[in-house]
Design a protein around this motif. Structure first.
Motif, mmCIF file in Angstrom:
data_model
loop_
_atom_site.group_PDB
_atom_site.id
_atom_site.type_symbol
_atom_site.label_atom_id
_atom_site.label_comp_id
_atom_site.label_asym_id
_atom_site.label_seq_id
_atom_site.Cartn_x
_atom_site.Cartn_y
_atom_site.Cartn_z
ATOM 1 N N ILE A 107 -2.265 -4.607 15.635
ATOM 2 C CA ILE A 107 -2.673 -6.234 16.086
ATOM 3 C C ILE A 107 -2.449 -6.307 17.588
ATOM 4 C CG2 ILE A 107 -2.318 -8.470 15.470
ATOM 5 C CD1 ILE A 107 -3.875 -7.160 13.325
ATOM 6 N N PHE A 155 -3.973 -13.007 6.704
ATOM 7 C CA PHE A 155 -4.532 -11.734 6.160
ATOM 8 C C PHE A 155 -4.697 -11.832 4.694
ATOM 9 C CE2 PHE A 155 -2.723 -10.309 10.116
ATOM 10 C CZ PHE A 155 -3.712 -9.678 10.595
ATOM 11 N N SER A 205 -0.390 -4.026 4.160
ATOM 12 C CA SER A 205 0.745 -4.064 4.940
ATOM 13 C C SER A 205 1.027 -5.325 5.802
ATOM 14 C CB SER A 205 0.666 -2.887 5.638
ATOM 15 O OG SER A 205 1.934 -2.953 6.534
ATOM 16 N N LEU A 206 -0.403 -5.574 6.503
ATOM 17 C CA LEU A 206 -0.283 -6.804 7.464
ATOM 18 C C LEU A 206 -0.198 -8.015 6.530
ATOM 19 C CD1 LEU A 206 -3.093 -5.643 9.841
ATOM 20 C CD2 LEU A 206 -0.735 -6.031 10.368
ATOM 21 N N SER A 207 -0.653 -8.103 5.462
ATOM 22 C CA SER A 207 -0.532 -9.445 4.592
ATOM 23 C C SER A 207 0.933 -9.457 4.179
ATOM 24 C CB SER A 207 -1.261 -9.144 3.526
ATOM 25 O OG SER A 207 -1.294 -10.371 2.640
ATOM 26 N N ASP A 229 1.790 -1.295 12.122
ATOM 27 C CA ASP A 229 0.732 -2.225 12.006
ATOM 28 C C ASP A 229 0.863 -3.385 12.818
ATOM 29 O OD1 ASP A 229 -0.168 -0.468 9.881
ATOM 30 O OD2 ASP A 229 0.870 -1.496 8.246
ATOM 31 N N ILE A 230 1.914 -3.831 13.180
ATOM 32 C CA ILE A 230 2.070 -4.896 13.985
ATOM 33 C C ILE A 230 1.561 -4.374 15.614
ATOM 34 C CG2 ILE A 230 3.533 -6.552 15.363
ATOM 35 C CD1 ILE A 230 5.414 -6.709 12.735
ATOM 36 N N TYR A 246 5.358 -1.203 9.064
ATOM 37 C CA TYR A 246 5.097 -2.552 9.407
ATOM 38 C C TYR A 246 5.028 -2.798 10.895
ATOM 39 C CZ TYR A 246 6.217 -4.535 4.658
ATOM 40 O OH TYR A 246 6.189 -4.767 3.465
ATOM 41 N N ARG A 252 -3.996 -1.000 5.367
ATOM 42 C CA ARG A 252 -3.338 -1.692 6.492
ATOM 43 C C ARG A 252 -3.130 -3.139 6.284
ATOM 44 N NH1 ARG A 252 -2.701 2.774 7.354
ATOM 45 N NH2 ARG A 252 -0.568 1.740 6.685
ATOM 46 N N ALA A 299 -7.921 -12.272 12.497
ATOM 47 C CA ALA A 299 -7.815 -11.001 11.414
ATOM 48 C C ALA A 299 -9.178 -10.517 10.786
ATOM 49 C CB ALA A 299 -6.812 -11.798 10.299
ATOM 50 N N TRP A 355 3.002 -10.628 7.282
ATOM 51 C CA TRP A 355 2.746 -12.025 7.831
ATOM 52 C C TRP A 355 3.087 -13.014 6.417
ATOM 53 C CZ3 TRP A 355 0.876 -9.224 11.620
ATOM 54 C CH2 TRP A 355 0.628 -9.740 12.837
#
Length: 176
Positions: free
Chosen positions: A94, A169, A148-150, A90-91, A87, A145, A112, A153
């Motif tokens: 962004i 996301f 994971s981002l969804s 992936d953060i 996580y 990705r 996004a 968030w």
């Protein structure tokens, strides 16, 4: 039985929450039935408001603060450390792409989508063999990705920590 409330949540998904209040029985007098209904309506308003709750103190949560809050909450959640590490990676993707943002609340759906399109076009910087050329990110990698981002968030930043209002996301479709 008990009362339930049904509504559309912030991601426009159907939600059903128990109010934890018993429904009136046929034996209850009308006055008690009316009181139970009033209590259920009041509790339903609270449940829906809680589902839409976000940090409203006016403070801006920075990236570092968000990651620290995520680490603290994750420590007591029983999840694996490797999940948290992914996580955070992936953060960072962004965060580096949008270096002008102050925190996760600054990322919206258009940002996004732009990130996902650019990520799909980019080449992987990790070259395993110096004789080979860097490869383009695969659709499977982008799908992972985005998932994971969804999760970060939606579940963590929005639901558990309350530092964002919406999951940007949530509605992104991965490539075929």
């Amino acid at each position: 039985g008990t009362y339930y409330v049904r509504f559309l949540d912030r991601d426009n998904q159907r939600a059903k929450r128990s109010l934890g209040l018993p429904t009136p029985t046929a034996d209850d007098p009308k006055k008690i039935q009316a009181e139970k209904l009033r209590a259920a309506k009041s509790r339903a308003e609270q449940v829906v408001a809680l589902a839409y709750w976000v940090l409203v103190s006016g403070e801006t949560v920075t990236w570092d603060q968000a990651i620290e809050k995520l680490r603290d909450k994750f420590a007591s959640s029983g999840n694996r450390q490797t999940t948290l590490d992914q996580y955070i990676k992936d953060i960072r993707l962004i965060r580096s792409f949008y270096s002008g943002t102050t925190g996760p609340a600054d990322v919206d759906e258009s940002m996004a989508m732009t990130w996902a399109e650019e990520y799909a076009k980019r080449k992987d910087k990790r070259v395993r063999n110096p004789a080979k050329e860097a490869r383009q990110h695969s659709p499977h990698n982008l799908k992972a990705r985005l998932g994971s981002l969804s999760a970060v968030w939606g579940k963590w930043f929005r639901n558990k920590l309350g530092i964002v209002a919406k999951n940007p996301f949530a509605n992104l479709k991965p490539p075929k």
